[in-house]
Every structure is written in structure tokens, then in C-alpha cells.
Scaffold this active site. Structure first.
Site, PDB file in Angstrom:
ATOM      1  N   SER A 263       0.719  -1.177  -0.003  1.00  0.00           N
ATOM      2  CA  SER A 263      -0.012  -0.015  -0.062  1.00  0.00           C
ATOM      3  C   SER A 263       1.004   1.239  -0.035  1.00  0.00           C
ATOM      4  O   SER A 263       1.818   1.166   0.470  1.00  0.00           O
ATOM      5  CB  SER A 263      -1.099  -0.016   1.554  1.00  0.00           C
ATOM      6  OG  SER A 263      -1.483   1.062   1.374  1.00  0.00           O
ATOM      7  N   GLY A 313       8.460   4.563   3.275  1.00  0.00           N
ATOM      8  CA  GLY A 313       8.538   5.378   1.839  1.00  0.00           C
ATOM      9  C   GLY A 313       7.184   5.723   1.415  1.00  0.00           C
ATOM     10  O   GLY A 313       6.323   4.955   1.150  1.00  0.00           O
ATOM     11  N   CYS A 320       6.727   7.648  -8.964  1.00  0.00           N
ATOM     12  CA  CYS A 320       5.826   8.079  -8.284  1.00  0.00           C
ATOM     13  C   CYS A 320       5.493   9.462  -8.311  1.00  0.00           C
ATOM     14  O   CYS A 320       6.418  10.164  -8.044  1.00  0.00           O
ATOM     15  CB  CYS A 320       6.150   7.583  -6.687  1.00  0.00           C
ATOM     16  SG  CYS A 320       4.948   8.048  -5.683  1.00  0.00           S
ATOM     17  N   GLY A 360      12.045   2.400  -2.389  1.00  0.00           N
ATOM     18  CA  GLY A 360      11.992   3.667  -3.208  1.00  0.00           C
ATOM     19  C   GLY A 360      13.037   4.841  -3.258  1.00  0.00           C
ATOM     20  O   GLY A 360      13.434   5.038  -1.916  1.00  0.00           O
ATOM     21  N   TYR A 406       8.766   0.639 -17.739  1.00  0.00           N
ATOM     22  CA  TYR A 406       8.761   0.663 -16.165  1.00  0.00           C
ATOM     23  C   TYR A 406       7.611   1.885 -15.894  1.00  0.00           C
ATOM     24  O   TYR A 406       7.684   2.895 -16.425  1.00  0.00           O
ATOM     25  CB  TYR A 406      10.060   0.995 -15.724  1.00  0.00           C
ATOM     26  CG  TYR A 406      10.217   1.453 -14.363  1.00  0.00           C
ATOM     27  CD1 TYR A 406       9.323   0.139 -13.287  1.00  0.00           C
ATOM     28  CD2 TYR A 406      10.799   2.202 -13.611  1.00  0.00           C
ATOM     29  CE1 TYR A 406       9.492   0.285 -11.859  1.00  0.00           C
ATOM     30  CE2 TYR A 406      10.421   2.365 -11.932  1.00  0.00           C
ATOM     31  CZ  TYR A 406      10.022   1.342 -11.366  1.00  0.00           C
ATOM     32  OH  TYR A 406      10.039   1.467  -9.841  1.00  0.00           O
ATOM     33  N   GLY A 408       4.600   2.850 -12.974  1.00  0.00           N
ATOM     34  CA  GLY A 408       4.293   2.782 -11.429  1.00  0.00           C
ATOM     35  C   GLY A 408       2.836   1.975 -11.444  1.00  0.00           C
ATOM     36  O   GLY A 408       2.222   2.010 -12.136  1.00  0.00           O
ATOM     37  N   ARG A 419      -4.259  -0.378  -4.548  1.00  0.00           N
ATOM     38  CA  ARG A 419      -3.200   0.169  -3.597  1.00  0.00           C
ATOM     39  C   ARG A 419      -3.053   1.604  -3.007  1.00  0.00           C
ATOM     40  O   ARG A 419      -2.417   1.833  -2.002  1.00  0.00           O
ATOM     41  CB  ARG A 419      -1.759  -0.084  -4.839  1.00  0.00           C
ATOM     42  CG  ARG A 419      -0.444   0.383  -3.937  1.00  0.00           C
ATOM     43  CD  ARG A 419       0.703   0.039  -4.868  1.00  0.00           C
ATOM     44  NE  ARG A 419       1.824  -0.099  -3.951  1.00  0.00           N
ATOM     45  CZ  ARG A 419       2.715   0.920  -3.786  1.00  0.00           C
ATOM     46  NH1 ARG A 419       2.485   2.260  -4.330  1.00  0.00           N
ATOM     47  NH2 ARG A 419       3.718   0.901  -3.162  1.00  0.00           N
ATOM     48  N   GLU A 432      -1.236   8.207  -9.550  1.00  0.00           N
ATOM     49  CA  GLU A 432      -0.301   8.679  -8.497  1.00  0.00           C
ATOM     50  C   GLU A 432       1.234   8.062  -9.087  1.00  0.00           C
ATOM     51  O   GLU A 432       2.035   8.161  -8.443  1.00  0.00           O
ATOM     52  CB  GLU A 432      -0.412   7.981  -7.066  1.00  0.00           C
ATOM     53  CG  GLU A 432      -1.663   8.885  -6.597  1.00  0.00           C
ATOM     54  CD  GLU A 432      -1.549   8.410  -4.945  1.00  0.00           C
ATOM     55  OE1 GLU A 432      -0.886   8.279  -4.271  1.00  0.00           O
ATOM     56  OE2 GLU A 432      -2.945   7.867  -4.525  1.00  0.00           O
ATOM     57  N   ASN A 461      35.508   1.008   3.986  1.00  0.00           N
ATOM     58  CA  ASN A 461      35.922   2.476   4.287  1.00  0.00           C
ATOM     59  C   ASN A 461      35.378   2.580   5.481  1.00  0.00           C
ATOM     60  O   ASN A 461      36.028   3.538   6.349  1.00  0.00           O
ATOM     61  CB  ASN A 461      35.498   3.154   3.318  1.00  0.00           C
ATOM     62  CG  ASN A 461      36.088   3.029   1.892  1.00  0.00           C
ATOM     63  OD1 ASN A 461      35.407   3.131   0.952  1.00  0.00           O
ATOM     64  ND2 ASN A 461      37.395   2.402   1.765  1.00  0.00           N
ATOM     65  N   GLY A 488      30.776  15.321  -8.111  1.00  0.00           N
ATOM     66  CA  GLY A 488      30.817  14.691  -9.433  1.00  0.00           C
ATOM     67  C   GLY A 488      32.111  15.327 -10.181  1.00  0.00           C
ATOM     68  O   GLY A 488      32.801  15.990  -9.669  1.00  0.00           O
TER      69      GLY A 488
HETATM   70  P1  RVP Z   1      12.049   3.104  -7.435  1.00  0.00           P
HETATM   71  O1  RVP Z   1      13.008   2.006  -6.860  1.00  0.00           O
HETATM   72  O2  RVP Z   1      12.457   4.362  -6.980  1.00  0.00           O
HETATM   73  O3  RVP Z   1      11.733   3.028  -8.753  1.00  0.00           O
HETATM   74  O4  RVP Z   1      10.664   2.863  -6.416  1.00  0.00           O
HETATM   75  C1  RVP Z   1       9.765   1.892  -6.180  1.00  0.00           C
HETATM   76  C2  RVP Z   1       8.902   2.015  -5.216  1.00  0.00           C
HETATM   77  O5  RVP Z   1       7.998   3.073  -5.773  1.00  0.00           O
HETATM   78  C3  RVP Z   1       8.039   0.675  -5.198  1.00  0.00           C
HETATM   79  O6  RVP Z   1       8.650  -0.337  -4.085  1.00  0.00           O
HETATM   80  C4  RVP Z   1       6.678   1.299  -4.362  1.00  0.00           C
HETATM   81  O7  RVP Z   1       6.786   1.562  -2.967  1.00  0.00           O
HETATM   82  C5  RVP Z   1       6.668   2.732  -5.045  1.00  0.00           C
HETATM   83  N1  RVP Z   1       5.652   2.800  -6.120  1.00  0.00           N
HETATM   84  C6  RVP Z   1       5.154   1.788  -7.236  1.00  0.00           C
HETATM   85  N2  RVP Z   1       4.386   2.474  -7.939  1.00  0.00           N
HETATM   86  C7  RVP Z   1       4.303   3.649  -7.799  1.00  0.00           C
HETATM   87  C8  RVP Z   1       3.348   4.580  -8.237  1.00  0.00           C
HETATM   88  O8  RVP Z   1       2.946   4.350  -9.033  1.00  0.00           O
HETATM   89  N3  RVP Z   1       3.176   5.841  -7.480  1.00  0.00           N
HETATM   90  N4  RVP Z   1       5.109   3.729  -6.624  1.00  0.00           N
END
Ligand code: RVP
Length: 504
Positions: A263, A313, A320, A360, A406, A408, A419, A432, A461, A488
Site C-alpha cells: 500500500s 517510503g 511516483c 523507493g 517501467y 508505477g 493500492r 499517482e 571504508n 561529481g
Molecule cells: P524506485 O525503486 O525508486 O523505482 O521505487 C519503487 C517503489 O515505488 C515501489 O516499491 C513502491 O513503493 C513505489 N511505487 C510503485 N508504484 C508507484 C506509483 O505508481 N506511484 N510507486
């Protein structure tokens, strides 16, 4: 009046580790990355489930299917199979991981005799395999009629409508082995007959699996493999706080080793009720993580509800846009630091150590080191794993560069409204998450080897040979905006103008 936090919330990029003393025996080869996955009475008992490396793959359709789960478990991490699919399909994915026998591959690109060369070309492009079994019904376990490999056809000389039956190597010319043959014997047969692949068939001559010559070496040594008591790969599975009464039993029967409530916002009664249901029906035998939370209160709520681990997170994921659409969330570093403190406090009070997962926003490999140093027991990554061959998403060419898709779970593409939504009209759902590309990066094994070496090297280290020691000894400093520039390449003309790629 509203509560105001004194400090702004911060991201990983705003921190650096300051090295400590490195003893002579503190070398990457001596580092252990073992870390607890589920709660236990630290100091009094062994953790019942530990990861061999502190990385798990995100509960997302673009990231975690059975293929990813096998690849990641081989390297010592764990996948959580995505839950935004039917209960049957998710359970079937879990079962495939548990049934997977290293070296015995269930073919995913299969032909029937009526199919044509055009179908062969299409399957080759889709799956990248050059060996395709031909079965009576075109399924992975149908009656074996032959095999098509690149040696059976020449695109320049044949018409695309030629039937598979006319150019395959037929069953009577194939060397096969019976189901139950060990990997060692299968490899001896491959060796003796100079084969590239060996079909395994059952008593009815139906295809069970294929053994490939090239897989032999890679299966010889994987010291970090995540295996259960029966030497099967371990796998997690995502669940939601709605259909758990049906989904949990199906996943448990399929053999899932650990579950996680998926969630975007986990500080809710729904999660508590879900955990309660699992405890009522399975006691402590079924392990279940919960989340996501971003502060001490959220952690305590879920820990007291009985969660086996807690995920941190909100809004930090690369795909996201929760922070933009709803205005909720917190910088991932600040959230991790605060929840880690809450975890330690809870342990001091109760003697129970509830592992925490930073989920995330891991963009560079060194963010993994930072998350662990800040107290995370392990990290969950989506974008990182989506880039690899093993992720379920399509590999596509975009402007001359290979990319992987990829998206979300909160995007219109995933439609995983469960979710996010809190009930109400489906027609009013809003996004979202976004749908995106990430640069294709090759195999999981190659990439993880580099990532883990960097992590071990950073730990050395800081004078640490284990993750708990790292957390104990780490010295972290905030960095100013100008010192980020200093970090950088700067004040030089780069020969390779490609932007600094993430996860390097
Ligand atoms: P990242 O590794 O930065 O790509 O993040 C992955 C995480 O983002 C997932 O584990 C989940 O908590 C979150 N997520 C997944 N879908 C979405 C979205 O559509 N907002 N967010």
C-alpha cells in the site's frame, strides 16, 4: 493547530558517509551482507528468515514476476511477486518459483506444428531464445513433436509462411532424457552427444523442461542463494488489505515464504485488520510485512499490530507522483533515520527487533549504502531491477538506445487502484504514478555483482564487516548544494558527454 517538523525532510543525495578507520583484515571479501527479514528476539534467538544480501525487488508488475524471483534469489536477495493480478495468477507465479529446479527450465517460447516461420521470428524477438520446442498443443508441457533452433531455418532462403512441421528437427531425431534425471546426468548426456539443449520428457513423451549447456557453469556456484529447508528458491508475495481472506491461503498453499501488504500509505486500520486476520488463521507461521510509513508513529502502529517487518517510503519512488498529486510524503533519508530510531526504541522496550525496509528512491548504488548506514535492514528497489533482462517488461529501442518499460503501480497503465484508493467511486480514481522507460542494463547477475562490491567496499571504508557493525560505526554528514557539485566530475571537459548514469 497543525504540527510542524523543525527540520526539512531530506533525500539520500543530501548525505555522505565519512570514512572511519579500516583495519587490515577489513576487506570486501570478508564482508557479510546477511540481514534479518522478519522480526525476532534479538540476542535470544536466531532470526527465522534472513536475506543473504539486503536487496528485495518491488511489488510491481514491471519488476517482480517468477523469472525475476529466481534470478534475485540466486544472488541472495528476494522478490515480492506483484499482487495486482488475479489470485490464481499470482499463486501460479509463486508456485513456479518454488517448483523451479536450477538448470531445468520450463520453456516460455513454444511452438505448435501448424505455426509458421513468421511465428518463430516473432517469438525469437519477444523472448530472445533460439531454442523453441514444438509440442502438439503449442504449450510448455504438451506432447513433444520436435525442436526448432537457429540451425533449422535460414531467413534469407525460406518463406515466412513455411510450416514449423516442415523444418523442425523431429522428435525421432532428438536425444531426450526422462523426468527425474539429475542435473549431473543431464549434463553428461549433453556433453556426450555434443548438444546445446536436452528436452526432459515424462512417461507420455510430454515435455517437462529443457536443460541447456550454457546454464551448467552458472549453476555451479551461487554461494548466496536464498533456499528454503527443501532447497527450493525463496520468494515473497504482495497482498492487499481487501481480498486477503482468499489471497493469503492461495499464496501460502503455493509456497510463499513471506507476504507483504502493498500500500502507498500503511498507517491505517486496514493494515492492522489484515495482520490480525493472518495471526488468527496462521499464528506466527505466516510472515507478513506492512507499510509504507514515514515516521515513528506509523512504525509503532504497525509493529504493535504485529507486522514482521515495516516498509518505509511515501512518494520517493522514481515513477511516483504521490507528493505532487496529494501533497503527502517525506524525504526518504529523513523517514529512514526516524523509523530506524523508532525500531531501536521498540527493541529496547520489548526485546523484539522489527526489521525495516527503505522502499523507493534508490537512484545510485551508493544510496543503498546510505540507507543501510541510516538504519535500514534492507532496501526495496523498482527502477534498479526493471532495467535488467529478467524483469517482465518489454525491451524496446528508443532513439537508438535500448530501454525497458517501467510503470508505477499507481499509473493508469497498472490500474492498481487497490493500492491507493480509500473506497468510493472507481470512476474518480486519479493517477499517482507514471509510465516510463529506463535504460536497459543487461543481466541482473552482472549488475548486482558490481553494486554489492561497491557496498562492501564502502563498508570497509567505514571499518565494518557486517551490516549491524556498519550501522553502529557509520558517520554521516549533510552536504551543501555546492559540495554536491564538487562530488561529481567538475571543471573538466568530459570526453564522453553521456550524462552521469544512475546506478553507476
Ligand atoms: P524506485 O525503486 O525508486 O523505482 O521505487 C519503487 C517503489 O515505488 C515501489 O516499491 C513502491 O513503493 C513505489 N511505487 C510503485 N508504484 C508507484 C506509483 O505508481 N506511484 N510507486
Amino acid at each position: 493547530m497543525a504540527f510542524y517538523f523543525d527540520e526539512p525532510s531530506r533525500t539520500f543525495n543530501e548525505y555522505l558517509l565519512v570514512p572511519g578507520h579500516t583495519p587490515a583484515d577489513c576487506v570486501p571479501a570478508a564482508v557479510s551482507l546477511k540481514t534479518p527479514l522478519v522480526k525476532y528476539r534479538k540476542g535470544q534467538e536466531e532470526c527465522p528468515l534472513t536475506l543473504n544480501v539486503p536487496m528485495v525487488s518491488a511489488i510491481m508488475a514491471a519488476v517482480s514476476d517468477d523469472k525475476m524471483a529466481v534470478a534475485l534469489a540466486t544472488e541472495g536477495g528476494l522478490s515480492f511477486i506483484y499482487g495486482n493480478q488475479s489470485i490464481e495468477d499470482e499463486a501460479a507465479m509463486v508456485a513456479r518459483v518454488k517448483d523451479y529446479k536450477a538448470g531445468f527450465v520450463t520453456s516460455d517460447a513454444n511452438l505448435s506444428p501448424e505455426m509458421t516461420l513468421a511465428d518463430v521470428v516473432e517469438l525469437h524477438e519477444k523472448f530472445g531464445h533460439s531454442t523453441m520446442p514444438v509440442t502438439a498443443d503449442g504449450s510448455a508441457h504438451g506432447k513433444l513433436l520436435g525442436i526448432v533452433t537457429e540451425r533449422d531455418y535460414r531467413l534469407s532462403r525460406m518463406s515466412l509462411d513455411e510450416r514449423v512441421a516442415d523444418f523442425m528437427t523431429p522428435r525421432e531425431k532428438l536425444v531426450v532424457a526422462q523426468d527425474g534425471t539429475t542435473l549431473k546426468v543431464a549434463n553428461d548426456i549433453i556433453w556426450d552427444h555434443k548438444l546445446n539443449s536436452l528436452p526432459i520428457v515424462d512417461a507420455n513423451d510430454c515435455l517437462v523442461a529443457l536443460v541447456f549447456r550454457k546454464d551448467y557453469d552458472s549453476h555451479k556456484s551461487n554461494p548466496d542463494e536464498m533456499l528454503d529447508a527443501h532447497k527450493r528458491y525463496m520468494v515473497g508475495a504482495g497482498i492487499n488489505s481487501r481480498d486477503y481472506a482468499e489471497r493469503v491461503p492461495a499464496l501460502v498453499n503455493a509456497g510463499a515464504d513471506v507476504l507483504c501488504i502493498d500500500s502507498s500509505e500503511g498507517y491505517s486500520d486496514w493494515q492492522k485488520l489484515t495482520i490480525q486476520w493472518v495471526r488468527e488463521h496462521y499464528g506466527d507461521a505466516v510472515k507478513i510485512g506492512a507499510g509504507n510509513v514515514v515516521d515513528a508513529e506509523g512504525f509503532r502502529f504497525l509493529a504493535e499490530a504485529g507486522a514482521d517487518f515495516v516498509k518505509i517510503g511515501i512518494g520517493g519512488g522514481s515513477i511516483c507522483i504521490t507528493r505532487e498529486t496529494k501533497g503527502i510524503g517525506r524525504g526518504q533519508a529523513t523517514a529512514t533515520i526516524e523509523v530506524a530510531k523508532a525500531r531501536d526504541e521498540y527493541f529496547r522496550e520489548t526485546g523484539i527487533y522489527v526489521p525495516i525496509c527503505s522502499d523507493g528512491g534508490i537512484v545510485y548504488d551508493h544510496h543503498i549504502s546510505l540507507a543501510l548506514a541510516m538504519g535500514a535492514d534492507f532496501v526495496m528497489l523498482g527502477r534498479y531491477f526493471a532495467r535488467f533482462d529478467e524483469s517482465p517488461s518489454a525491451k524496446v529501442m528508443v532513439n537508438g538506445t535500448y530501454m525497458k518499460e517501467y510503470w508505477g503501480e499507481g499509473s493508469a497503465r497498472a490500474r492498481n487502484w487497490g493500492r491507493y484508493d480509500l473506497g468510493g467511486k472507481k470512476s474518480l480514481s486519479f493517477e499517482e504514478g507514471v509510465d516510463s522507460y529506463v535504460p536497459y542494463a543487461g543481466s541482473l547477475k552482472d549488475n548486482m555483482a558490481i553494486t554489492l562490491l561497491k557496498l562492501k567496499s564502502t563498508m570497509c571504508n567505514c571499518g565494518a564487516l557486517t551490516i549491524p557493525e556498519f550501522q553502529d560505526k557509520a558517520k554521516l554528514t549533510l552536504v551543501s548544494a555546492t559540495s554536491i557539485v564538487e562530488g561529481g566530475a567538475h571543471d573538466v571537459l568530459l570526453k564522453d558527454k553521456a550524462p552521469y548514469a544512475s546506478n553507476t
